[in-house]
Design an enzyme around this catalytic site. Structure first.
Site, short mmCIF file in Angstrom:
data_model
loop_
_atom_site.label_atom_id
_atom_site.label_comp_id
_atom_site.label_asym_id
_atom_site.label_seq_id
_atom_site.Cartn_x
_atom_site.Cartn_y
_atom_site.Cartn_z
CB THR A 53 5.99 0.18 4.97
OG1 THR A 53 5.79 1.15 3.94
CG2 THR A 53 4.64 -0.32 5.43
CG HIS A 95 -1.10 -0.84 4.81
ND1 HIS A 95 0.25 -0.63 4.84
CD2 HIS A 95 -1.33 -1.66 3.75
CE1 HIS A 95 0.82 -1.31 3.85
NE2 HIS A 95 -0.12 -1.94 3.18
NE ARG A 106 -4.50 -2.77 0.32
CZ ARG A 106 -5.05 -3.66 -0.49
NH1 ARG A 106 -6.35 -3.60 -0.76
NH2 ARG A 106 -4.32 -4.61 -1.03
CE LYS A 140 2.46 4.26 3.21
NZ LYS A 140 1.54 3.27 3.82
#
Length: 411
Positions: free
Chosen positions: A183, A303, A306, A279
């Site tokens: 991520t 995300h 968020r 990601k």
């Protein structure tokens, strides 16, 4: 491995006994939105807001949903309107649908023990389950629960030259994780007013408000008593001898986060022996750079709204990223998926699969332990129904549809 409308129950509830639990659930919760509303009543706000809320005033959450809703696909006439093949192959493995469970932090705050329910449901449905660095269960347990579908998501832990990060990669490899998902869209802590209003801390510190809310949330309290206070057991080995849950929470707050550089991603690419996905990509140039250093997949995501309230809707970035790297890498999508139709929209725009997070947790919050199974069944059915209505018998036919996507970004 063709899944000819393989969901467990008859599509849209036809043929299901009107008095069965399944039929009752279908009447009460025909959509994910119905599950969300029920979860909002059954889950204390300190748990509900950790999942439902986004950055700022939730404009990014709304933008994701609005952009998906605006996409139109033109049905084709004359195609076989019968059973469809929902199965897909991702990174050399077969799955029952172009659908997966995305990694989510604080799942056990939303519903204690939720990770176990989601992992078991993914295994039963044969869809990818992405265990997270800050999951409420250790990655080794997640791999035992979902051995055929387990992926592992890694956050950046840069201290001591990424000692912890590389050890997590080693553990994920040993546990049998099939895909490493790194991520990159959390360079700093976002301001999420819902979490601030609730004063969320781990372990929980009861206040008069939380005690009153817990008193009217007996299912959540029962789950808490069975599973104990939420923690991050993946990180426990790095927190000293016999760390308390407070020690682990403090370690996570202090050490997890920051943006991976491409040089760091190269090092993880060398360490991981298997498919690797980046990601949180929102720009085609970043996707191209990731593929150029050997990554196998790109997960287009903001995300879930968020992190950056002013970011574009993730779906609006998908076509440009597919155009840039779709012939060289597997393109995945997440952020805002609330239905099987949303999954179909993402696939029609070039994604190989779409992942959802909140939808599965809303199922657990609304129904309990088997809520995740209910959501997987519902979403796969919705994928099948949408494909049949569109005259698209398989994924290739979906990608050949005529689509209007007015808000897509051009680069």
């Amino acid at each position: 491995m063709h899944d000819r409308t393989a969901a467990k129950a008859a599509p849209t509830g036809w043929g299901v006994s009107g008095h069965s639990r399944e039929a009752q659930l279908r009447r009460r919760f025909p959509t994910v939105e119905d599950l969300r509303k029920a979860a909002a009543r059954r889950v204390p706000s300190l748990g509900y807001e950790t999942v439902a809320g986004g950055a700022g005033e939730n404009l990014g959450v709304g933008r994701n949903a609005g952009a998906l809703d605006a996409i139109e696909m033109v049905p084709r006439t004359g195609a076989d309107k019968g059973p469809v093949a929902t199965d897909v192959t991702l990174f050399g493995r077969h799955y029952s649908a172009p659908l997966g469970i995305a990694p989510m932090g604080l799942q056990s705050v939303f519903w204690p023990g939720a990770e176990r329910h989601l992992a078991r449901a993914a295994q039963r449905a044969r869809i990818p389950y992405t265990a997270g660095t800050v999951s409420g269960i250790a990655l080794e347990e997640a791999a035992e629960l979902a051995p055929d579908v387990i992926w592992f998501q890694l956050y950046r832990l840069a201290k001591d030259d990424h000692r912890v990060g590389f050890d997590l990669v080693r553990r994920a490899q040993a546990a049998g994780a099939h895909v490493l998902v790194v991520t990159v869209d959390t360079p700093g802590r976002a301001k999420r007013p819902g979490e601030l209003r609730n004063g969320l801390t781990l372990p929980f510190r009861p206040t008069l408000r939380t005690i009153l809310e817990a008193a009217i949330s007996p299912g959540w309290v029962s789950a808490l008593l069975r599973n104990g206070q939420p923690s991050f057991p993946c990180l426990s080995p790095y927190c000293g001898d016999n760390p308390s849950k407070a020690d682990i929470a403090w370690f996570a707050q202090r050490e997890v986060g920051g943006a991976f550089t491409f040089e760091e991603l190269k090092r993880y690419r060398d360490a991981w022996k298997g498919p690797m996905v980046i990601k949180g990509v929102m720009h085609p140039a970043d996707a191209e750079k990731a593929v150029s250093i050997g990554l196998d997949g790109v997960q287009v995501s903001n995300h879930g709204g968020r992190q950056l309230e002013g970011a574009p809707a993730a779906i609006d970035m998908l076509p440009a990223i597919v155009a840039a790297v779709g012939s060289k890498a597997t393109v995945l999508f997440d952020s805002g998926v609330r239905s099987g139709l949303d999954v179909v929209r993402a696939v029609a725009l070039g994604a190989q699969a779409a992942l959802a997070g909140r939808a599965f947790l809303y199922g657990v919050g609304a129904i309990g332990a088997d809520g995740a199974d209910y959501v997987t069944t519902m979403l796969i059915e919705e994928v099948s129904v949408a494909m049949r209505q569109l005259g698209a018998p398989d994924m290739a036919a979906l990608r050949a549809l005529s689509i209007r996507h007015a808000s897509a970004w051009q680069f």
